[in-house]
Motif scaffolding. Structure first.
Motif, PDB file in Angstrom:
ATOM      1  N   PHE A 195       0.840  -1.206   0.000  1.00 54.09           N
ATOM      2  CA  PHE A 195       0.000   0.000   0.000  1.00 54.09           C
ATOM      3  C   PHE A 195       0.871   1.250   0.000  1.00 54.09           C
ATOM      4  O   PHE A 195       0.636   2.187  -0.766  1.00 54.09           O
ATOM      5  N   ARG A 196       1.875   1.276   0.860  1.00 52.80           N
ATOM      6  CA  ARG A 196       2.756   2.439   0.939  1.00 52.80           C
ATOM      7  C   ARG A 196       3.470   2.685  -0.392  1.00 52.80           C
ATOM      8  O   ARG A 196       3.620   3.819  -0.846  1.00 52.80           O
ATOM      9  N   GLU A 197       3.906   1.601  -1.023  1.00 49.19           N
ATOM     10  CA  GLU A 197       4.626   1.731  -2.280  1.00 49.19           C
ATOM     11  C   GLU A 197       3.726   2.242  -3.398  1.00 49.19           C
ATOM     12  O   GLU A 197       4.119   3.111  -4.189  1.00 49.19           O
ATOM     13  N   ALA A 198       2.494   1.705  -3.458  1.00 48.45           N
ATOM     14  CA  ALA A 198       1.589   2.081  -4.546  1.00 48.45           C
ATOM     15  C   ALA A 198       0.940   3.440  -4.322  1.00 48.45           C
ATOM     16  O   ALA A 198       0.753   4.211  -5.267  1.00 48.45           O
ATOM     17  N   ALA A 199       0.598   3.747  -3.083  1.00 48.96           N
ATOM     18  CA  ALA A 199      -0.128   4.987  -2.801  1.00 48.96           C
ATOM     19  C   ALA A 199       0.791   6.187  -2.665  1.00 48.96           C
ATOM     20  O   ALA A 199       0.380   7.326  -2.910  1.00 48.96           O
ATOM     21  N   GLY A 200       2.044   5.964  -2.270  1.00 48.08           N
ATOM     22  CA  GLY A 200       2.943   7.086  -2.068  1.00 48.08           C
ATOM     23  C   GLY A 200       2.573   7.863  -0.815  1.00 48.08           C
ATOM     24  O   GLY A 200       1.735   7.444  -0.011  1.00 48.08           O
ATOM     25  N   LYS A 201       3.188   9.011  -0.644  1.00 48.72           N
ATOM     26  CA  LYS A 201       2.967   9.818   0.561  1.00 48.72           C
ATOM     27  C   LYS A 201       1.770  10.750   0.439  1.00 48.72           C
ATOM     28  O   LYS A 201       1.218  11.183   1.455  1.00 48.72           O
ATOM     29  N   GLN A 202       1.378  11.067  -0.765  1.00 52.53           N
ATOM     30  CA  GLN A 202       0.294  12.026  -0.944  1.00 52.53           C
ATOM     31  C   GLN A 202      -1.061  11.323  -0.999  1.00 52.53           C
ATOM     32  O   GLN A 202      -1.252  10.387  -1.763  1.00 52.53           O
ATOM     33  N   GLY A 203      -1.968  11.783  -0.193  1.00 48.01           N
ATOM     34  CA  GLY A 203      -3.332  11.260  -0.254  1.00 48.01           C
ATOM     35  C   GLY A 203      -3.488   9.844   0.229  1.00 48.01           C
ATOM     36  O   GLY A 203      -4.413   9.142  -0.179  1.00 48.01           O
ATOM     37  N   ALA A 204      -2.587   9.380   1.100  1.00 40.84           N
ATOM     38  CA  ALA A 204      -2.667   8.012   1.617  1.00 40.84           C
ATOM     39  C   ALA A 204      -2.634   8.042   3.134  1.00 40.84           C
ATOM     40  O   ALA A 204      -1.846   8.770   3.738  1.00 40.84           O
ATOM     41  N   THR A 205      -3.487   7.261   3.769  1.00 42.39           N
ATOM     42  CA  THR A 205      -3.567   7.225   5.229  1.00 42.39           C
ATOM     43  C   THR A 205      -3.546   5.777   5.705  1.00 42.39           C
ATOM     44  O   THR A 205      -4.222   4.917   5.132  1.00 42.39           O
ATOM     45  N   LEU A 206      -2.771   5.502   6.755  1.00 44.80           N
ATOM     46  CA  LEU A 206      -2.747   4.183   7.394  1.00 44.80           C
ATOM     47  C   LEU A 206      -3.469   4.261   8.727  1.00 44.80           C
ATOM     48  O   LEU A 206      -3.238   5.189   9.519  1.00 44.80           O
ATOM     49  N   GLN A 207      -4.359   3.312   8.972  1.00 40.91           N
ATOM     50  CA  GLN A 207      -5.060   3.237  10.258  1.00 40.91           C
ATOM     51  C   GLN A 207      -4.965   1.800  10.748  1.00 40.91           C
ATOM     52  O   GLN A 207      -5.413   0.873  10.068  1.00 40.91           O
ATOM     53  N   GLY A 218     -13.750  -3.100  13.078  1.00 37.60           N
ATOM     54  CA  GLY A 218     -13.915  -2.396  11.811  1.00 37.60           C
ATOM     55  C   GLY A 218     -14.637  -1.072  12.014  1.00 37.60           C
ATOM     56  O   GLY A 218     -14.279  -0.050  11.406  1.00 37.60           O
ATOM     57  N   GLN A 219     -15.649  -1.086  12.875  1.00 34.47           N
ATOM     58  CA  GLN A 219     -16.369   0.149  13.191  1.00 34.47           C
ATOM     59  C   GLN A 219     -15.467   1.150  13.909  1.00 34.47           C
ATOM     60  O   GLN A 219     -15.427   2.333  13.557  1.00 34.47           O
ATOM     61  N   ILE A 220     -14.746   0.667  14.920  1.00 30.49           N
ATOM     62  CA  ILE A 220     -13.887   1.554  15.709  1.00 30.49           C
ATOM     63  C   ILE A 220     -12.808   2.182  14.831  1.00 30.49           C
ATOM     64  O   ILE A 220     -12.563   3.400  14.892  1.00 30.49           O
ATOM     65  N   SER A 221     -12.156   1.361  14.026  1.00 30.11           N
ATOM     66  CA  SER A 221     -11.079   1.863  13.175  1.00 30.11           C
ATOM     67  C   SER A 221     -11.593   2.882  12.171  1.00 30.11           C
ATOM     68  O   SER A 221     -10.918   3.883  11.887  1.00 30.11           O
ATOM     69  N   THR A 222     -12.785   2.650  11.615  1.00 34.78           N
ATOM     70  CA  THR A 222     -13.363   3.591  10.652  1.00 34.78           C
ATOM     71  C   THR A 222     -13.714   4.904  11.337  1.00 34.78           C
ATOM     72  O   THR A 222     -13.470   5.996  10.796  1.00 34.78           O
ATOM     73  N   ARG A 223     -14.255   4.823  12.551  1.00 39.24           N
ATOM     74  CA  ARG A 223     -14.583   6.024  13.309  1.00 39.24           C
ATOM     75  C   ARG A 223     -13.324   6.835  13.608  1.00 39.24           C
ATOM     76  O   ARG A 223     -13.297   8.064  13.451  1.00 39.24           O
ATOM     77  N   GLN A 224     -12.260   6.147  14.010  1.00 39.41           N
ATOM     78  CA  GLN A 224     -11.003   6.824  14.294  1.00 39.41           C
ATOM     79  C   GLN A 224     -10.408   7.441  13.032  1.00 39.41           C
ATOM     80  O   GLN A 224      -9.849   8.541  13.062  1.00 39.41           O
ATOM     81  N   LEU A 225     -10.539   6.732  11.927  1.00 37.30           N
ATOM     82  CA  LEU A 225     -10.024   7.231  10.653  1.00 37.30           C
ATOM     83  C   LEU A 225     -10.706   8.527  10.251  1.00 37.30           C
ATOM     84  O   LEU A 225     -10.051   9.518   9.891  1.00 37.30           O
ATOM     85  N   PHE A 226     -12.036   8.572  10.330  1.00 36.23           N
ATOM     86  CA  PHE A 226     -12.774   9.754   9.886  1.00 36.23           C
ATOM     87  C   PHE A 226     -12.685  10.906  10.885  1.00 36.23           C
ATOM     88  O   PHE A 226     -13.062  12.025  10.563  1.00 36.23           O
ATOM     89  N   ALA A 227     -12.168  10.631  12.071  1.00 37.23           N
ATOM     90  CA  ALA A 227     -11.902  11.726  12.999  1.00 37.23           C
ATOM     91  C   ALA A 227     -10.679  12.527  12.563  1.00 37.23           C
ATOM     92  O   ALA A 227     -10.492  13.673  12.971  1.00 37.23           O
ATOM     93  N   LYS A 228      -9.837  11.886  11.690  1.00 41.55           N
ATOM     94  CA  LYS A 228      -8.614  12.540  11.229  1.00 41.55           C
ATOM     95  C   LYS A 228      -8.667  12.916   9.745  1.00 41.55           C
ATOM     96  O   LYS A 228      -8.146  13.948   9.346  1.00 41.55           O
ATOM     97  N   GLN A 229      -9.256  12.060   8.920  1.00 37.00           N
ATOM     98  CA  GLN A 229      -9.253  12.234   7.464  1.00 37.00           C
ATOM     99  C   GLN A 229     -10.640  11.933   6.912  1.00 37.00           C
ATOM    100  O   GLN A 229     -11.496  11.376   7.605  1.00 37.00           O
TER     101      GLN A 229
END
Length: 320
Positions: A195-207, A218-229
């Protein structure tokens, strides 16, 4: 090489029948002598051979987990189904055992009930070393020969993750996230690196999911993700996490794939039953069944494939 019952008897200066009765806990044998015989047999790594001579066309599937009772995610159940089908077609039987990840030899090996084993769930190095020292036929699934010291199989999942990212970019997604589970598994590490290699640094988020693979995580991780991005596409490490994500996105008032496209991994039986059906990576589980000679830590690689379904669509570009 494992010693035979007759060899144990010769070294202990007793008859083979005495050793046999002691190991069977026959009350007719003096208790102190019986304890000494069992202790010596354990020290020498003796494995009984009950009710069979030679091969009995049976393979064991040993699944390691932290709780030692249940598999940790649905991948293990899907794997069991695939292996049963593959072995059955070739006239082999299967025995299944779940064990503590950091424990010793499983009973089906100690008691010599199988001709070889498939290991899943990333068993501890202690167990792998004991199996290798016994020269017992074994193949580790979803694992690395470098770690296990055994013939090992790892899906080429990185290529499919890259395919997902590249296609999502092509249909307009610039903000893509990966929700990954614990990095203790080599296949998870491969997904993250791809994922890191294909997505690069721009517009990519790891959670990263901090708990077990479950709908709730899955719910918790998605909630945490959308709190940031606010990504327009999310790749989940498993179908189970993706289903949890689908639930949470609905709770957040976001539609799939209208607002967010989502992808999973494992191609479980649930993936086609969702609304919308889930884009996911098929791990080719039947192809995981490989053979390896004892003492030959060879690395096998199996191909994977992306199943594109309605949970993914292009980003609607605003009119000029």
């Amino acid at each position: 090489m494992t010693k035979s019952l007759r060899q144990l008897a010769q070294e202990l200066h007793v008859s083979p029948s005495t050793v046999s009765r002691a190991l069977a806990r026959d009350g007719a044998i003096n208790s102190s002598r019986a304890n000494a015989i069992r202790a010596y047999a354990e020290k020498e790594g003796y494995r009984p051979q009950p009710m069979r001579r030679g091969m009995n066309h049976t393979i064991g599937l040993v699944v390691a987990s932290d709780n030692g009772v249940l598999p940790e995610d649905t991948y293990q159940n899907e794997l069991l189904t695939a292996i049963v089908g593959r072995l059955g077609a070739e006239g082999w039987h299967l025995q299944h055992e779940v064990i503590d990840r950091n424990g010793g030899l499983p009973a089906l090996i100690r008691e010599n009930r199988v001709d070889g084993v498939l290991l899943a769930g990333c068993p501890g190095r202690k167990m792998c070393d004991e199996i290798r020292n016994l020269n017992f036929p074994a193949v580790a699934l979803d694992d690395l020969a470098e770690r296990t010291g055994l013939p090992s199989v790892l899906a080429d999942i990185g290529s499919s993750v890259k395919e997902l990212v590249i296609h999502l970019r092509e249909i307009g997604h610039q903000q893509i996230a990966l929700v990954a589970s614990a990095k203790k598994y080599p296949s998870v590490v491969a997904r993250v690196e791809a994922f890191r290699e294909a997505a690069g640094k721009q517009g990519a988020t790891l959670q990263f999911s901090s708990g077990d693979v479950s709908f709730q995580q899955g719910q918790i991780s998605t909630r945490q993700l959308f709190a940031k991005q606010h990504p327009t596409a999310i790749i989940y490490n498993t179908d189970i996490l993706a289903i949890g994500g689908l639930i949470e996105l609905a709770r957040l008032g976001l539609s799939v794939p209208g607002d967010v496209s989502i992808c999973g991994c494992d191609n479980t039986i649930f993936s086609q039953q969702l609304d919308p059906p889930l884009t996911t990576i098929d791990l080719n589980l039947a192809g995981s069944v490989q053979t390896g000679e004892p003492g030959e830590p060879k690395q096998f690689c199996i191909t994977t494939s992306v199943h594109w379904r309605a949970s993914c669509s292009g980003v609607i570009q605003p009119a000029n």
